[in-house]
Scaffold this active site. Structure first.
Site, PDB file in Angstrom:
ATOM      1  CG  ASP A   1      -6.348   3.736  -0.003  1.00 52.11           C
ATOM      2  OD1 ASP A   1      -7.121   3.740   0.791  1.00 52.11           O
ATOM      3  OD2 ASP A   1      -5.129   4.146  -0.113  1.00 52.11           O
TER       4      ASP A   1
ATOM      5  CG  ASP B   1      -1.956   4.888   3.593  1.00 51.54           C
ATOM      6  OD1 ASP B   1      -2.011   5.071   2.389  1.00 51.54           O
ATOM      7  OD2 ASP B   1      -2.864   5.197   4.379  1.00 51.54           O
TER       8      ASP B   1
ATOM      9  CG  HIS C   1      -1.244   6.609  -1.864  1.00 49.80           C
ATOM     10  ND1 HIS C   1      -2.632   6.396  -2.420  1.00 49.80           N
ATOM     11  CD2 HIS C   1      -1.560   6.251  -0.440  1.00 49.80           C
ATOM     12  CE1 HIS C   1      -3.382   5.980  -1.524  1.00 49.80           C
ATOM     13  NE2 HIS C   1      -2.919   5.830  -0.378  1.00 49.80           N
TER      14      HIS C   1
ATOM     15  CG  HIS D   1      -0.419  14.945   1.072  1.00 49.44           C
ATOM     16  ND1 HIS D   1      -1.203  14.825   0.084  1.00 49.44           N
ATOM     17  CD2 HIS D   1      -0.934  13.798   2.015  1.00 49.44           C
ATOM     18  CE1 HIS D   1      -2.020  14.058   0.167  1.00 49.44           C
ATOM     19  NE2 HIS D   1      -1.831  13.362   1.371  1.00 49.44           N
TER      20      HIS D   1
ATOM     21  NE  ARG E   1       0.047  11.560  -3.017  1.00 46.24           N
ATOM     22  CZ  ARG E   1      -0.939  10.971  -2.221  1.00 46.24           C
ATOM     23  NH1 ARG E   1      -1.864  10.116  -2.743  1.00 46.24           N
ATOM     24  NH2 ARG E   1      -0.923  11.122  -0.863  1.00 46.24           N
TER      25      ARG E   1
ATOM     26  CG  HIS F   1      -5.545   2.323   5.764  1.00 49.06           C
ATOM     27  ND1 HIS F   1      -6.665   2.264   5.808  1.00 49.06           N
ATOM     28  CD2 HIS F   1      -5.333   3.016   4.795  1.00 49.06           C
ATOM     29  CE1 HIS F   1      -7.734   3.003   4.873  1.00 49.06           C
ATOM     30  NE2 HIS F   1      -6.628   3.513   4.001  1.00 49.06           N
TER      31      HIS F   1
ATOM     32  CG  ASN G   1      -8.525  10.206   6.213  1.00 47.44           C
ATOM     33  OD1 ASN G   1      -8.632  10.621   7.346  1.00 47.44           O
ATOM     34  ND2 ASN G   1      -8.902  10.653   5.001  1.00 47.44           N
TER      35      ASN G   1
ATOM     36  CG  HIS H   1      -2.060   1.149   1.374  1.00 52.46           C
ATOM     37  ND1 HIS H   1      -3.082   0.791   2.002  1.00 52.46           N
ATOM     38  CD2 HIS H   1      -2.127   2.262   0.771  1.00 52.46           C
ATOM     39  CE1 HIS H   1      -3.790   1.941   1.726  1.00 52.46           C
ATOM     40  NE2 HIS H   1      -2.997   2.833   1.180  1.00 52.46           N
TER      41      HIS H   1
ATOM     42  CG  ASN I   1      -5.257   7.789  -4.227  1.00 58.71           C
ATOM     43  OD1 ASN I   1      -4.092   6.970  -4.456  1.00 58.71           O
ATOM     44  ND2 ASN I   1      -5.405   8.390  -3.063  1.00 58.71           N
TER      45      ASN I   1
HETATM   46  N1  LIG Z   1      -3.946   7.519   3.941  1.00 53.42           N
HETATM   47  C1  LIG Z   1      -4.190   9.007   3.869  1.00 53.42           C
HETATM   48  O1  LIG Z   1      -4.409   9.641   4.920  1.00 53.42           O
HETATM   49  N2  LIG Z   1      -4.099   9.341   2.587  1.00 53.42           N
HETATM   50  C2  LIG Z   1      -4.133   8.838   1.346  1.00 53.42           C
HETATM   51  C3  LIG Z   1      -5.454   7.957   0.961  1.00 53.42           C
HETATM   52  C4  LIG Z   1      -5.643   6.852   1.704  1.00 53.42           C
HETATM   53  O2  LIG Z   1      -4.936   6.069   2.132  1.00 53.42           O
HETATM   54  O3  LIG Z   1      -6.911   6.718   2.412  1.00 53.42           O
HETATM   55  C5  LIG Z   1      -3.772   9.492   0.079  1.00 53.42           C
HETATM   56  O4  LIG Z   1      -3.753   9.267  -0.760  1.00 53.42           O
HETATM   57  O5  LIG Z   1      -3.164  10.783   0.859  1.00 53.42           O
HETATM   58 ZN   LIG Z   2      -7.256   4.602   2.540  1.00 55.55          ZN
HETATM   59 ZN   LIG Z   3      -3.741   4.854   0.951  1.00 53.98          ZN
END
Ligand SMILES: NC(=O)N[C@@H](CC(=O)O)C(=O)O
Ligand SMILES: [Zn+2]
Ligand SMILES: [Zn+2]
Length: 433
Positions: free
Chosen positions: A160, A313, A70, A317, A72, A240, A286, A68, A102
Site C-alpha cells: 500500500d 485508510d 497507517h 501527516h 507510522r 480503498h 490517494n 487499513h 509503508n
Molecule cells: N491514502 C493516502 O493518501 N496515503 C497513504 C498511502 C495509501 O493509502 O496509499 C499514506 O501512507 O499516507
Molecule cells: Zn493506498
Molecule cells: Zn493506505
C-alpha cells in the site's frame, strides 16, 4: 473472578447473530457470559460488579475492525506511533487495527512485524495486526518471505502506497500468499497513468490546472488483478475502492464466485473532488476524491455487499506536510476517530442500512483478516463498543487523540458518539464527553 461488568438495558446489535434487542449483557473476565432481558439484575448486586447504565437509546455493537490504517511506527513517530494510533482507534470504537507496512523501514521482514507487535503489547488497548509488504522495500520486484511474515503475526500482505504493477510479480505474489492463506491487498494504481497527478482527473483538476489521476488507472489494475485472482485461485482484496468501474468489476467477479473482496473509506463515500475547492490540501488523498457517480456506486456497492468492508485508510501527516503548496502536500487523511460518526450520518439519511454498516465494520473485515469472529453472544470474547447514537458533537482537532489532525472534516457537526470500547473485557476507552 477478576472482573465483572454488567450492561443494563442496552440495545445490542449484531447482524451476524441476528441480534437487535434491548437486553442486559454480563461480562466475566474476557468473555460475555450471559445476555438477555434483565439477566444482569442478579450479577449487578455483587459488590465488585461494575454496573454500566448506558444513556437511553445507546447501542452495544461488536468491536470494530479496521483493515487499513497507517500507524507510522517504526520511523515516522512525529505523525503517529503505535501508542497514539491505538489510542485513537480505541476512541473510535476499534478493537482491532491492521497496520499497513509503508513504515520506515518497510515491514517486509519478520523482525519489523515482531517489533511492532511487541510495542503494541507494551502499549495495551486495541490489538494490532501487522500487514506485511508484498515486495522487499515495496519496490515491486522481489517477493518478501511471506511464510516468515505470517508466522510472526502478519494477517495479510500489501505494498500500500504503491501498486504492484508488474503482472508477473502480482501473479507470483498471489500464488505465494495463497500458500499461507493470506489475502493480497492491492493499492490499485497504474503509476504510468498517474505520474505527477495531484487529484481526480476531471472538471476540477482542469479548472485548478492540476494533473489528474483518471479512474481508468484504478480500473485497469483491478481488472487485471481479478483475472490473475481467477487464474491463481488466490485471495485478492482491493484497498480503498474509489471508482464506479471498480464496483462494476467486483460485482461481475463476485457473481462468478471469485474469492475477492474490497473495502471503501468513509471519505470516498462522503466527498467528491469538489471538496478540493481552491487547493485544500486536507482533501488531497490517494486514491483521489472522485465524482457523484462514483460516490453513488460505492454506496450502492457497500449496501449490496459488492464492497465487503469499510476501512479508514487512517493516514496521519504533520502540519508541514499539509501547510504547503498543493503539489508538495502529502496525500492522506486521518480516520480512526471519525469513521463511525461520519457513516452514521449516511444511515440517518437512509443511504446505508445500519445492519450493513455494522457488518462492514465488524464481521466482514474480521473474516477477511481471518481474525476471531466478532459476535455478541454467550461465550464470545467481550470485544464491544458502546455508542450513543443521539449525541451531537463537533469534530475539532482538540478532541482527537491522533497525533495528526489532517482531516477535511474539522468543524463538521456529527451525530453519534463512541462512549466506551472494550477489548476482551478490558475497558480501553471510556469517555466521549
Ligand atoms: N491514502 C493516502 O493518501 N496515503 C497513504 C498511502 C495509501 O493509502 O496509499 C499514506 O501512507 O499516507
Ligand atoms: Zn493506498
Ligand atoms: Zn493506505
Amino acid at each position: 473472578m477478576e472482573r465483572l461488568i454488567v450492561f443494563r438495558h442496552v440495545r445490542a446489535i449484531d447482524p451476524s447473530s441476528s441480534l437487535d434487542a434491548i437486553i442486559d449483557v454480563v461480562i466475566e473476565n474476557d468473555r460475555i457470559v450471559r445476555l438477555g432481558p434483565n439477566v444482569g439484575a442478579e450479577a449487578a448486586k455483587a459488590d465488585w460488579a461494575q454496573v454500566i447504565a448506558p444513556p437511553p437509546g445507546a447501542w452495544l455493537l461488536p468491536g470494530l475492525v479496521d483493515l487499513h490504517a497507517h500507524l507510522r511506527e517504526p520511523g515516522q513517530e512525529s505523525k503517529e506511533d503505535i501508542r497514539s494510533g491505538l489510542g485513537a482507534a480505541a476512541a473510535g470504537g476499534f478493537t482491532d487495527v491492521c497496520a499497513m507496512p509503508n513504515t520506515v523501514p518497510v515491514n517486509d521482514s519478520r523482525m519489523v512485524t515482531e517489533a511492532m507487535l511487541s510495542r503494541a503489547h507494551e502499549v495495551g488497548g486495541p490489538r494490532l495486526h501487522p500487514i506485511g509488504a508484498i515486495t522487499m522495500g515495496q519496490r515491486g520486484e522481489a517477493l518478501t518471505e511471506m511464510g516468515d511474515l505470517r508466522e510472526a503475526g502478519a494477517v495479510a500482505v500489501s505494498d500500500d502506497g504503491r501498486c504492484v504493477t508488474s503482472s508477473s510479480v502480482m501473479r507470483r505474489a498471489l500464488e505465494y500468499a495463497s500458500v499461507f492463506d493470506m489475502p493480497v491487498i492491492q493499492h490499485a494504481e497504474d503509476h504510468a497513468l498517474t505520474e505527477g497527478s495531484q487529484m481526480h482527473e476531471g472538471s476540477v483538476s482542469t479548472k485548478l490546472g492540476l494533473r489528474g489521476w483518471p479512474r481508468v488507472a484504478e480500473d485497469i489494475i483491478v481488472a487485471r488483478d481479478l483475472m490473475l485472482a481467477e487464474y491463481t485461485g488466490a485471495r485478492y482484496h482491493v484497498a480503498h475502492a474509489s471508482t464506479e468501474g471498480t464496483v462494476r468489476l467486483l460485482r461481475e467477479a463476485k457473481s462468478r464466485g471469485l474469492r475477492v473482496s474490497a473495502e471503501v473509506t468513509p471519505h470516498h463515500l462522503l466527498l467528491t473532488h469538489e471538496a478540493v475547492g481552491l487547493y485544500d490540501t486536507a482533501c488531497k488523498v490517494n486514491p483521489p476524491l472522485r465524482e457523484e457517480q462514483d460516490v453513488q456506486a460505492l454506496r450502492e456497492g457497500l449496501a449490496d455487499g459488492t464492497i465487503d468492508a469499510v476501512a479508514t485508510d487512517h493516514a496521519p501527516h504533520g502540519i508541514l506536510d499539509k501547510h504547503c503548496e498543493f503539489a508538495e502536500a502529502k496525500p492522506g487523511m486521518i480516520g480512526l476517530e471519525l469513521c463511525l460518526p461520519l457513516l452514521l450520518g449516511l444511515v440517518e439519511q437512509g443511504a446505508l442500512p445500519l445492519n450493513r454498516l455494522v457488518e462492514s465494520l465488524t464481521h466482514a473485515p474480521s473474516s477477511i483478516a481471518r481474525l476471531p469472529d466478532k459476535r455478541i453472544r454467550e461465550g464470545a470474547r467481550a470485544d464491544l463498543v458502546l455508542v450513543d447514537p443521539e449525541e451531537r458533537w463537533t469534530i475539532e482537532a482538540s478532541r482527537l487523540r491522533s497525533k495528526s489532525k489532517n482531516t477535511p472534516f474539522l468543524g463538521r457537526n456529527v451525530k453519534g458518539r463512541v462512549k466506551m470500547t472494550l477489548v476482551a473485557g478490558n475497558i480501553v476507552f471510556n469517555g466521549g464527553s
